[in-house]
Design a protein around this motif. Structure first.
Motif, mmCIF file in Angstrom:
data_model
loop_
_atom_site.group_PDB
_atom_site.id
_atom_site.type_symbol
_atom_site.label_atom_id
_atom_site.label_comp_id
_atom_site.label_asym_id
_atom_site.label_seq_id
_atom_site.Cartn_x
_atom_site.Cartn_y
_atom_site.Cartn_z
ATOM 1 N N THR A 168 1.049 -1.038 -0.016
ATOM 2 C CA THR A 168 0.122 0.063 0.059
ATOM 3 C C THR A 168 0.833 1.411 0.009
ATOM 4 O OG1 THR A 168 0.035 -0.108 2.497
ATOM 5 C CG2 THR A 168 -1.958 -1.095 1.305
ATOM 6 N N PRO A 169 0.394 2.288 -0.234
ATOM 7 C CA PRO A 169 1.158 3.507 -0.483
ATOM 8 C C PRO A 169 1.649 4.056 0.814
ATOM 9 C CG PRO A 169 -0.573 3.794 -1.852
ATOM 10 C CD PRO A 169 -1.106 2.476 -0.997
ATOM 11 N N ASP A 170 2.802 4.522 0.954
ATOM 12 C CA ASP A 170 3.281 5.420 2.163
ATOM 13 C C ASP A 170 2.884 6.778 2.097
ATOM 14 O OD1 ASP A 170 4.614 2.895 3.520
ATOM 15 O OD2 ASP A 170 5.923 3.019 2.047
ATOM 16 N N ILE A 171 2.869 7.273 0.978
ATOM 17 C CA ILE A 171 2.670 8.650 0.586
ATOM 18 C C ILE A 171 1.631 8.779 -0.975
ATOM 19 C CG2 ILE A 171 3.621 10.904 -0.040
ATOM 20 C CD1 ILE A 171 5.930 10.342 1.490
ATOM 21 N N VAL A 172 0.569 9.469 -0.564
ATOM 22 C CA VAL A 172 -0.247 9.855 -1.739
ATOM 23 C C VAL A 172 -0.269 11.469 -1.876
ATOM 24 C CG1 VAL A 172 -2.587 9.767 -2.768
ATOM 25 C CG2 VAL A 172 -1.824 7.795 -1.322
ATOM 26 N N LEU A 173 0.340 11.759 -3.061
ATOM 27 C CA LEU A 173 0.397 12.999 -3.525
ATOM 28 C C LEU A 173 -1.030 13.560 -4.023
ATOM 29 C CD1 LEU A 173 3.973 13.012 -4.821
ATOM 30 C CD2 LEU A 173 3.301 13.735 -2.449
ATOM 31 N N GLY A 174 -1.669 14.546 -3.807
ATOM 32 C CA GLY A 174 -2.687 15.200 -4.655
ATOM 33 C C GLY A 174 -2.125 16.076 -5.524
ATOM 34 N N SER A 175 -2.126 15.850 -6.981
ATOM 35 C CA SER A 175 -1.681 16.579 -7.817
ATOM 36 C C SER A 175 -2.580 17.650 -8.561
ATOM 37 C CB SER A 175 -0.915 15.775 -9.025
ATOM 38 O OG SER A 175 -0.478 16.373 -10.198
ATOM 39 N N ARG A 176 -1.850 18.913 -8.869
ATOM 40 C CA ARG A 176 -2.642 19.821 -9.685
ATOM 41 C C ARG A 176 -2.408 19.704 -11.171
ATOM 42 N NH1 ARG A 176 0.373 24.489 -6.365
ATOM 43 N NH2 ARG A 176 2.138 22.525 -6.432
ATOM 44 N N PHE A 177 -1.420 18.879 -11.507
ATOM 45 C CA PHE A 177 -1.103 18.756 -12.876
ATOM 46 C C PHE A 177 -1.002 17.372 -13.750
ATOM 47 C CE2 PHE A 177 1.756 21.855 -10.648
ATOM 48 C CZ PHE A 177 1.001 23.162 -10.903
ATOM 49 N N MET A 178 -2.104 16.611 -13.367
ATOM 50 C CA MET A 178 -2.324 15.391 -13.815
ATOM 51 C C MET A 178 -3.535 15.266 -14.846
ATOM 52 S SD MET A 178 -1.369 12.733 -10.864
ATOM 53 C CE MET A 178 -1.718 11.298 -11.959
ATOM 54 N N LYS A 179 -3.570 14.370 -15.570
ATOM 55 C CA LYS A 179 -4.818 13.991 -16.226
ATOM 56 C C LYS A 179 -5.835 14.031 -15.516
ATOM 57 C CE LYS A 179 -7.154 11.800 -20.241
ATOM 58 N NZ LYS A 179 -6.945 10.513 -21.196
ATOM 59 N N GLY A 180 -7.152 14.580 -15.294
ATOM 60 C CA GLY A 180 -8.042 14.612 -14.258
ATOM 61 C C GLY A 180 -8.077 15.352 -13.315
ATOM 62 N N SER A 181 -6.765 16.171 -13.130
ATOM 63 C CA SER A 181 -6.902 17.367 -12.144
ATOM 64 C C SER A 181 -7.803 18.657 -12.641
ATOM 65 C CB SER A 181 -5.443 17.674 -12.029
ATOM 66 O OG SER A 181 -4.754 16.546 -11.310
ATOM 67 N N THR A 182 -8.194 19.330 -11.748
ATOM 68 C CA THR A 182 -8.866 20.593 -12.344
ATOM 69 C C THR A 182 -7.659 21.488 -12.887
ATOM 70 O OG1 THR A 182 -8.790 21.489 -10.002
ATOM 71 C CG2 THR A 182 -10.736 20.449 -10.635
ATOM 72 N N GLU A 183 -8.254 22.449 -13.571
ATOM 73 C CA GLU A 183 -7.233 23.249 -14.222
ATOM 74 C C GLU A 183 -6.678 24.338 -13.149
ATOM 75 O OE1 GLU A 183 -8.243 25.632 -17.646
ATOM 76 O OE2 GLU A 183 -8.851 23.862 -18.978
ATOM 77 N N PHE A 184 -5.470 24.458 -13.079
ATOM 78 C CA PHE A 184 -4.908 25.619 -11.788
ATOM 79 C C PHE A 184 -3.858 26.454 -12.577
ATOM 80 C CE2 PHE A 184 -2.413 26.472 -8.240
ATOM 81 C CZ PHE A 184 -3.547 26.606 -7.244
#
Length: 272
Positions: free
Chosen positions: A117-133
């Motif tokens: 299982t992951p030790d760290i999950v990063l919430g990304s602004r710049f992946m496919k599926g992210s909102t425009e930022f």
């Protein structure tokens, strides 16, 4: 009230114009049923402290301003002592949408093909599926530099190496909570590089983000210049420590139960 499995840590400094809105969103049943909330109030001079307390969450207030990283690390120590299994951290300025919380929690518990299982999950602004930022040109250049440094050091491509929206396993939090394992000011690309080199499992998921609408960012004014210089040399120091000196090599593969036994003073909350 029964303690949840997840502690949500929110570092805050003079966020009275934003934190009440964040607290109202966190009070929604679909979020409140998942997490306990801890606000790390970094000696704010406004009403941040009182607004957070009105919503019944735990608040730790520093007497002096210690910095973003120090606030998070103290929150990690709190989480370990209280026995939380997972940590999610998000900002108090309203940029991190609370809808990300259940997604991060779910991903923390999912096993990958390697059985981990992951030790760290990063919430990304710049992946496919992210909102425009939208970000400034200077920040775009910083992201390019830090992505490249991280890739050269670890072989991993991370779309958003400076995201403050993260989920952490107990093992990652236990490591971060120890002396000299966490940056006291700007824990960003340097810490992701460190954890990848130590063989912690780091994954990234698309996230919903919003632009800051009020208040002052910790990267305002001339601070971004200092931030970039400090981060550049901090990443180099991490690479030297992990790849040349081999400090804490393989820490990400150590069983968390064994670590709890090594540091009973930190893990006491888990057994109580």
């Amino acid at each position: 009230m029964r303690q949840k499995e997840v502690l949500l840590i929110i570092p805050a400094y003079n966020e009275e114009k934003n934190i009440e809105k964040v607290m109202k969103q966190l009070a929604q049943p679909e979020i409140a049923d998942i997490v306990d909330v801890l606000v790390m109030n970094d000696a704010s001079s406004d009403n941040t402290n009182w607004l957070a307390k009105e919503y019944g969450c735990a608040v730790v207030t520093h007497v002096f301003n210690l910095g973003y990283g120090s606030g998070l690390q103290l929150g990690y120590k709190y989480a370990i002592r209280r026995g939380y299994s997972y940590i999610i951290q998000m900002d108090a300025d309203g940029q991190h949408d609370v809808c990300n919380i259940p997604k991060i929690y779910q991903r923390l518990k999912e096993k990958d093909d390697d059985g981990r299982t992951p030790d760290i999950v990063l919430g990304s602004r710049f992946m496919k599926g992210s909102t425009e930022f939208e970000v400034s040109f200077a920040k775009k250049m910083a992201f390019v530099l830090f992505r490249k440094m991280l890739y050269l050091a670890t072989g991993r491509k991370i779309a958003d190496p400076t995201t403050g929206l993260q989920g952490l396993s107990r093992k990652a939090v236990l490591y971060y909570s120890k002396y000299n394992h966490f940056d006291d000011k700007y824990p960003d690309t340097n810490m992701i590089t460190q954890m990848l080199l130590l063989d912690f499992k780091v994954v990234e998921i698309p996230a919903v983000m919003h632009a800051r609408t009020s208040g002052k960012s910790m990267h305002s004014g001339l601070k971004p210049i200092w931030y970039m210089m400090r981060m550049f040399y901090s990443v180099l120091a991490v690479i030297f420590r992990c790849k040349v000196l081999k400090m804490d090599a393989g820490a990400g593969r150590i069983d968390v139960e064994r670590e709890d036994k090594k540091y009973p003073e930190l893990a006491e909350g888990k057994r109580s």
